[in-house]
Design an enzyme around this catalytic site. Sequence first.
Site, short mmCIF file in Angstrom:
data_model
loop_
_atom_site.label_atom_id
_atom_site.label_comp_id
_atom_site.label_asym_id
_atom_site.label_seq_id
_atom_site.Cartn_x
_atom_site.Cartn_y
_atom_site.Cartn_z
N ASP A 334 9.80 70.11 52.88
CA ASP A 334 10.94 69.28 52.53
C ASP A 334 11.24 69.45 51.03
O ASP A 334 10.31 69.48 50.22
CB ASP A 334 10.58 67.82 52.84
CG ASP A 334 11.76 66.89 52.65
OD1 ASP A 334 12.75 67.05 53.37
OD2 ASP A 334 11.67 66.01 51.76
N GLU A 365 13.44 73.86 52.34
CA GLU A 365 14.78 73.66 51.81
C GLU A 365 14.81 74.16 50.36
O GLU A 365 14.06 73.64 49.53
CB GLU A 365 15.12 72.17 51.81
CG GLU A 365 15.19 71.54 53.18
CD GLU A 365 15.45 70.04 53.09
OE1 GLU A 365 16.45 69.59 53.66
OE2 GLU A 365 14.68 69.33 52.44
#
Length: 665
Positions: A334, A365
């Site tokens: 994340d 990400e």
Amino acid sequence: MMTPLEWKQYYNSREFKERYLYDGKDLGAICGDGGTVFKLWSPLSEKIRLNLYKDGESSAYEQIAMQKQEKGVWECHFPENLHGIYYDYQIDREGEGLFTADPYARACNCNGARSMVVDMKRTDPEGWEQDETPPLGPEQIIYELHVKDFSYDPASGVPEEYRGKYKAFTLEGTTLNLDGIHSTCLDYLADLGVTHVQLMPVYDYASVNEAGDSTQYNWGYDPLNYNVPEGSYSTDPFHGEVRIRELKELILALHKRGIRVNMDVVYNHTFHTDSWLSRTVPYYYYRLDGDGNYSNGSACGNDLASEREMCRKYILESVLYWTQEYHMDGFRFDLMGLLDVKLMNQIRQELDSRYGKGEKMIYGEPWSDGDSCMEKGYFPCYKENVKYLKEGIAVFCDNTRDSIKGHVFFEEEPGFVNGGKGLERNIFQSVKAWCGGKDGFAKAPSQIISYISAHDNLTLWDKLAATLGRKSDGPMDGKQIKDKQIENLYQVRNEEIVRAYKMAAAMNFICQGNLFFLAGEEYARTKQGDSNSFISSPELNQIDWNRAYEYGDILEYYRGLIRLRKQLPGFCDKSQKAGKRITKETIAEKGVIHFSVWNGEESLWKRLFVICNSQKQEKLVKLPEGEWELLLDGESSMHWAEEHPEKLLRKVSAAPVSVVILGQR
Ligand code: CA
């Protein structure tokens, strides 16, 4: 009292590093037949007391002063195996005393404020020793799934006591409303053909009361205990070993059905700044700005300092722990843009050397919510730094996502399939996984996660409803009526959206990156326009098993796409040379493109010819020389499996808003 900046300065000093950096891999409470050893790294504490408890709630039955050893590590030894004993630490520092759970805890009590000693072997479910990771196939197809969403719906056919729990994954033979016909849950996943299930956070997070009722809901991006499973998905959050065993059962069950398991990890921030990490070593694990405030690139109040030695060690060991103890097959990081390139490359290298090159997936990400105060000399894992990342680390590709179905934040802005203009070049780049060309940023397709929906933002159905719904020719008296129309589109089937939907799906599947989709994308999942459902009701978030079969044609289309894709080396190739397979990229007219693919001698079809027609009219396209078989069109993704697939010479007609794939033997 030292100020935050003084702490930081001291941590960065040579003196601190020489005296206190610890490289042992034995922190935490480790027990076995030879006894139990507690070790806590807390260099600047004056006194530490270990408290032992019989369970998760009662008061301490024993308190022991810990001994300070080399490198700021405090230790305590017991001759017996303390499996099942709960513990925490009381720390004296700068004249103050505070309690903390163990940041290295492997088990904990209900809600995680007290750690538990656990003999990990005793948590293994039956058959765990024989657990085998399914072999890697020709393609990685990742399915992003929230544990609770999977089986919360009573229509899932899962017995009530297992609904929303890890246990639901272990059930075979569940069917829609117990009809005995339409498979749900595990059988459904196995039929679908995805190769990896990516579990949204299953480490212990803070935002759900584990003692509370089952109507609570959260995605779980708020880590409390990094190395412990979340308790609210277990059948008994009060006994620390249960959640561990049940998560292992989930993994074992998926492995048995040929599906690998990836885990969503959030090493970029903690639930709050007063974490166990902070309490044991104040400010060490966090980035501070020039004024001594917590850096906040995560928009969650703090950023972990991945570039600091002991923090890097903590993250790396945590990843290795989940891999070794729980047999995790991959990790989705994340806000990886808050972590540094050096750390990610190190994780890649460690996993490769332990398990073989590329066996474990690593992706994340390549962005953050804002700038973070990373120390000088380190590179954040942003898109522009993908070139510094090893080829085996992939990033979510927002360019592909937005080119196909439109901008993620501007709901009404369309992409290629729903009326967007001037996107043809972007689509070619998406196909080649943004390798090469002016705006390419990846070294190979292995570095790209190709996707059109994820847990964040609108579902694909809702996005298409928001774009196509507003353009309908019906009466439009102001925003209210428009919104009303869109609301209906979430519930009522609309053929224009269905066509664009299948086209978007097919376009994602002709991209050379690793494939990813949100659970339910295969059946037109809607969240009624909720673009951030992290704390919305479980009913809104759940996999709606009735809808899965109401949109059975879309489900079938996905199943066919998955099966076909695994047979197309032209798209599965993740090497630097993959882009060379794509040739004759042609913009026939606005919104109509086609290209050729070298699929290879080893494949049934040596060559592929792909057409994407986003126009509302049928388009006639001239075919390259030779005979072509129809593999896929807007109607069906299973033409290739027909006994006598349609043969075509010279030209083919592409239906409005559709993808056509042809193969030549
Ligand atoms: Ca929790």
